[in-house]
Design a protein around this motif. Sequence first.
Motif, PDB file in Angstrom:
ATOM      1  N   ASN A 263     165.189  22.840 -41.436  1.00  0.00           N
ATOM      2  CA  ASN A 263     165.645  22.840 -39.964  1.00  0.00           C
ATOM      3  C   ASN A 263     164.650  23.280 -39.242  1.00  0.00           C
ATOM      4  O   ASN A 263     164.664  22.746 -37.954  1.00  0.00           O
ATOM      5  N   LYS A 264     163.976  24.353 -39.453  1.00  0.00           N
ATOM      6  CA  LYS A 264     162.937  24.910 -38.288  1.00  0.00           C
ATOM      7  C   LYS A 264     161.944  25.716 -39.250  1.00  0.00           C
ATOM      8  O   LYS A 264     162.146  26.413 -40.110  1.00  0.00           O
ATOM      9  N   VAL A 265     160.563  25.623 -38.667  1.00  0.00           N
ATOM     10  CA  VAL A 265     159.602  26.514 -38.976  1.00  0.00           C
ATOM     11  C   VAL A 265     159.193  27.606 -37.877  1.00  0.00           C
ATOM     12  O   VAL A 265     159.060  27.050 -36.888  1.00  0.00           O
ATOM     13  N   ILE A 266     159.301  28.846 -37.883  1.00  0.00           N
ATOM     14  CA  ILE A 266     158.983  29.813 -36.978  1.00  0.00           C
ATOM     15  C   ILE A 266     157.821  30.486 -37.464  1.00  0.00           C
ATOM     16  O   ILE A 266     157.741  31.050 -38.633  1.00  0.00           O
ATOM     17  N   VAL A 267     156.815  30.607 -36.400  1.00  0.00           N
ATOM     18  CA  VAL A 267     155.589  31.020 -36.811  1.00  0.00           C
ATOM     19  C   VAL A 267     155.249  32.274 -35.795  1.00  0.00           C
ATOM     20  O   VAL A 267     155.419  32.141 -34.511  1.00  0.00           O
ATOM     21  N   VAL A 268     154.885  33.331 -36.130  1.00  0.00           N
ATOM     22  CA  VAL A 268     154.364  34.651 -35.450  1.00  0.00           C
ATOM     23  C   VAL A 268     153.008  34.669 -35.512  1.00  0.00           C
ATOM     24  O   VAL A 268     152.481  34.893 -36.534  1.00  0.00           O
ATOM     25  N   LEU A 269     152.423  34.546 -34.386  1.00  0.00           N
ATOM     26  CA  LEU A 269     150.878  34.552 -34.153  1.00  0.00           C
ATOM     27  C   LEU A 269     150.562  36.170 -34.012  1.00  0.00           C
ATOM     28  O   LEU A 269     151.398  36.858 -33.639  1.00  0.00           O
ATOM     29  N   ALA A 270     149.399  36.579 -34.427  1.00  0.00           N
ATOM     30  CA  ALA A 270     149.169  38.106 -34.062  1.00  0.00           C
ATOM     31  C   ALA A 270     149.005  38.356 -32.806  1.00  0.00           C
ATOM     32  O   ALA A 270     148.552  37.391 -32.078  1.00  0.00           O
ATOM     33  N   SER A 271     149.134  39.498 -32.419  1.00  0.00           N
ATOM     34  CA  SER A 271     149.105  39.865 -30.922  1.00  0.00           C
ATOM     35  C   SER A 271     147.498  39.306 -30.449  1.00  0.00           C
ATOM     36  O   SER A 271     146.512  39.801 -31.184  1.00  0.00           O
TER      37      SER A 271
ATOM     38  N   GLY B 179     155.571  17.403 -38.844  1.00  0.00           N
ATOM     39  CA  GLY B 179     156.680  16.716 -38.694  1.00  0.00           C
ATOM     40  C   GLY B 179     157.988  17.234 -38.568  1.00  0.00           C
ATOM     41  O   GLY B 179     159.100  16.709 -38.884  1.00  0.00           O
ATOM     42  N   LEU B 180     158.114  18.791 -38.209  1.00  0.00           N
ATOM     43  CA  LEU B 180     159.192  19.442 -38.182  1.00  0.00           C
ATOM     44  C   LEU B 180     159.383  20.170 -36.958  1.00  0.00           C
ATOM     45  O   LEU B 180     158.455  20.359 -36.319  1.00  0.00           O
ATOM     46  N   GLN B 181     160.610  20.647 -36.612  1.00  0.00           N
ATOM     47  CA  GLN B 181     160.695  21.440 -35.347  1.00  0.00           C
ATOM     48  C   GLN B 181     160.111  22.709 -35.507  1.00  0.00           C
ATOM     49  O   GLN B 181     160.144  23.513 -36.795  1.00  0.00           O
ATOM     50  N   THR B 182     159.336  23.110 -34.863  1.00  0.00           N
ATOM     51  CA  THR B 182     158.287  24.552 -34.906  1.00  0.00           C
ATOM     52  C   THR B 182     158.108  25.359 -33.753  1.00  0.00           C
ATOM     53  O   THR B 182     158.206  24.635 -32.616  1.00  0.00           O
TER      54      THR B 182
END
Length: 162
Positions: free
Chosen positions: A122-130, A148-151
């Motif tokens: 369904n979705k990819v959630i990415v948390v970047l470093a501060s 090709g996914l909702q990010t």
Amino acid sequence: MSAVRAWSLAICMAALIAALLQYLLPGGSMERMAKFVTGAFFLCVMVAPVANIAPQLSALFQQQSQAEPDDRLSSTVDEQLQSAAQQSIRSLVTAELSKLQINCKNVSVIMDIDETSSIVINKVIVVLASGEEAHIIHAQEHLSSVLGLQTEVTVDGGEENG
């Protein structure tokens, strides 16, 4: 129970016939052959019911081997497939971000298994470093095109974008 009764009756009749044959046949060299033949006949009478039951036993074993798989096993396999897919996507996201020289802190993958046992991402959630706030939009566009996914890309302690 009637099968056991019929079998025991057949054994008794075979024993009577064998005894009658041994009584009627003359002694000497013919006696050994008669004993061998009556022994084989008696053995066949004893084993005959097993030959009748064997196809039923074979069918019973085939039914047991074709039984439906256990729901727990199916559930465990589904969980393992999801875990492997999530790990694969995490590795891909981390590799793509490292190509762009962007530090990634965490990757979450939201997925389900549909009624055909297919994995639906369904979705990819990415948390970047501060400190990576300037790269949010670039990282999101790049990952969306590669995967090709909702990010959704956010920064640790920062605001969401997308």
